[in-house]
Design an enzyme around this catalytic site. Sequence first.
Site, PDB file in Angstrom:
ATOM      1  N   HIS A  59      43.095  35.636  29.766  1.00 57.52           N
ATOM      2  CA  HIS A  59      42.442  36.721  30.782  1.00 57.52           C
ATOM      3  C   HIS A  59      40.824  36.663  30.859  1.00 57.52           C
ATOM      4  CE1 HIS A  59      43.175  41.037  32.719  1.00 57.52           C
ATOM      5  NE2 HIS A  59      41.956  40.464  33.094  1.00 57.52           N
ATOM      6  N   ASN A  93      40.601  36.530  41.040  1.00 56.33           N
ATOM      7  CA  ASN A  93      40.075  37.580  41.947  1.00 56.33           C
ATOM      8  C   ASN A  93      38.620  36.980  42.084  1.00 56.33           C
ATOM      9  OD1 ASN A  93      39.361  38.202  39.393  1.00 56.33           O
ATOM     10  ND2 ASN A  93      38.679  40.295  39.657  1.00 56.33           N
ATOM     11  N   HIS A 232      46.179  44.012  29.582  1.00 52.93           N
ATOM     12  CA  HIS A 232      45.282  44.938  28.924  1.00 52.93           C
ATOM     13  C   HIS A 232      45.992  46.286  28.831  1.00 52.93           C
ATOM     14  CE1 HIS A 232      44.638  45.470  33.268  1.00 52.93           C
ATOM     15  NE2 HIS A 232      43.910  44.830  33.443  1.00 52.93           N
ATOM     16  N   ASP A 305      39.616  39.831  28.623  1.00 52.28           N
ATOM     17  CA  ASP A 305      39.289  40.478  30.165  1.00 52.28           C
ATOM     18  C   ASP A 305      37.719  40.464  30.316  1.00 52.28           C
ATOM     19  OD1 ASP A 305      39.355  41.793  32.583  1.00 52.28           O
ATOM     20  OD2 ASP A 305      40.048  43.881  31.808  1.00 52.28           O
ATOM     21  N   HIS A 309      29.550  41.231  35.361  1.00 51.48           N
ATOM     22  CA  HIS A 309      29.027  41.926  36.562  1.00 51.48           C
ATOM     23  C   HIS A 309      27.586  41.816  36.584  1.00 51.48           C
ATOM     24  CE1 HIS A 309      32.753  43.207  38.505  1.00 51.48           C
ATOM     25  NE2 HIS A 309      33.046  43.924  37.032  1.00 51.48           N
TER      26      HIS A 309
HETATM   27  C1  NCD Z   1      37.907  43.198  36.016  1.00 48.98           C
HETATM   28  C2  NCD Z   1      37.030  42.467  37.264  1.00 48.98           C
HETATM   29  O1  NCD Z   1      35.697  42.890  37.123  1.00 48.98           O
HETATM   30  O2  NCD Z   1      37.306  41.104  37.683  1.00 48.98           O
HETATM   31  N1  NCD Z   1      37.400  44.506  35.846  1.00 48.98           N
HETATM   32  C3  NCD Z   1      37.856  45.335  34.704  1.00 48.98           C
HETATM   33  O3  NCD Z   1      37.578  46.374  34.849  1.00 48.98           O
HETATM   34  N2  NCD Z   1      38.960  44.936  33.969  1.00 48.98           N
HETATM   35  C4  NCD Z   1      39.273  43.189  36.797  1.00 48.98           C
HETATM   36  C5  NCD Z   1      40.632  43.763  36.036  1.00 48.98           C
HETATM   37  O4  NCD Z   1      40.888  42.991  34.906  1.00 48.98           O
HETATM   38  O5  NCD Z   1      41.093  44.678  36.121  1.00 48.98           O
HETATM   39 ZN    ZN Z   2      42.873  44.038  35.114  1.00 43.74          ZN
END
Ligand code: NCD
Ligand code: ZN
Length: 426
Positions: A59, A93, A232, A305, A309
């Site tokens: 992930h 995404n 998650h 995950d 950002h």
């Molecule tokens: C993830 C993302 O920023 O792409 N954000 C998050 O808070 N985990 C998307 C996701 O895993 O849901």
């Molecule tokens: Zn997610």
Amino acid sequence: MNAPTTKALVVGGVRLADGTRTDLAIADGRFVEVADAPADAERIDADGLLALPGLVDLHTHLREPGREDAETVGSGTRAAARGGYTAVFAMPNLTPTTDTAEAAQYVAELGRRDGSCEVVPIGAVTKGRQGAELAELGLMAAQGVRVFSDDGSCVHDSLIMRRALTYLKPYDGVVAQHAQDPRLAGPGACCHESEISGRLGLPGWPTVAESTIIARDVQLAEFTGGRYHACHLSTAESVDVIRWAKARGIAVTAEVTPHHLLLDTPHVETYDTTFKVNPPLRTSEHIEALREGLADGTIDVVGTDHAPHAVQDKDHPFDIALPGMLGLEQALGVVMEVMVDSGRLDWAGLVDRMSSAPARIGRLAHQGRPIAVGEPAHLVLVDPSRRATVDRQRSASRSRNNPYHGRELPDPVELTVWAGRVTYHR
Ligand code: NCD
Ligand code: ZN
């Protein structure tokens, strides 16, 4: 997926997970007998460091194509290599969404060109991750894609989930679900629904928004015979549902992130958006249930995950900032601290949850393999006693949303080798 082969390598005096001491020799991307190592092999003295199979992340968000200001395949996989990873599954995404065979091929190609580890594309379940119409699942599967997810959004329509599970069966594909009921936890939901969300005035994200979706999905997995993976996990109820499904013999697997194993809801009390993540940070009872689930095997894998950002997407009021936090570089340290140093998981258990199981779930046959002659040379050398204070400025990632900044954690990774090539050396 070819990793470049490089000159031969002998790593002297490593300790394996079972305690044995040995030398490792690598040639043409594989482990070979030490006696067969070429005379000009490069020598690295490991001096008793622990050798583990390269880690595999099921992930990861790499942000390329589309948001190269936040992360690229190059920077994200350098972060992965620093964290001990030799393969990452790239969530779809992106812009454009990885929802066609061409888009999947493109992500894999970026990985071959710029990757410091293997990059395995995950395909979207629905077109544009809009949840309305199935994406080109068969064409993507024909390109070798085995993991499908609308991550960031939930596959909330039961009929779409049923069809995806059914459609992917002949391809041995798995649906990896971001479980978030959009009615119970809409786009604004951002804080564990509790006394804290009330006090802070933040829209609540109740635990049932996750566990009710997983409860529905595991029954659809049983009904269709399809393969299902819950991303998650953040709640005790979700762990219970997965435990129940596994006891019934349903083909389900589950994942927990390093941050959900370590960080609790009070971190959001400062409104620091670094701690805004989906699903949200939960309370200590949930954290305890997740640790227990990971220890007893109800939860199969730790997935980072890793969600980089840019500052301009985090520098907003809490309810507007984008959710997500970094994870690749500190994942091993966090799992060591929470699970190994506390005696809840031994090294073999850690290798299972962070390397073998994710490779198996993603059907990546040549990763997550034992360290043995003839096997592909994916390796991480760790110093279990080394600790350091995390500094978000010292990161291979392009982003700085590191929730461990300023915290002392194990800092174990000394050397990462992907298919015989050194991708990180402290
Ligand atoms: C993830 C993302 O920023 O792409 N954000 C998050 O808070 N985990 C998307 C996701 O895993 O849901
Ligand atoms: Zn997610």
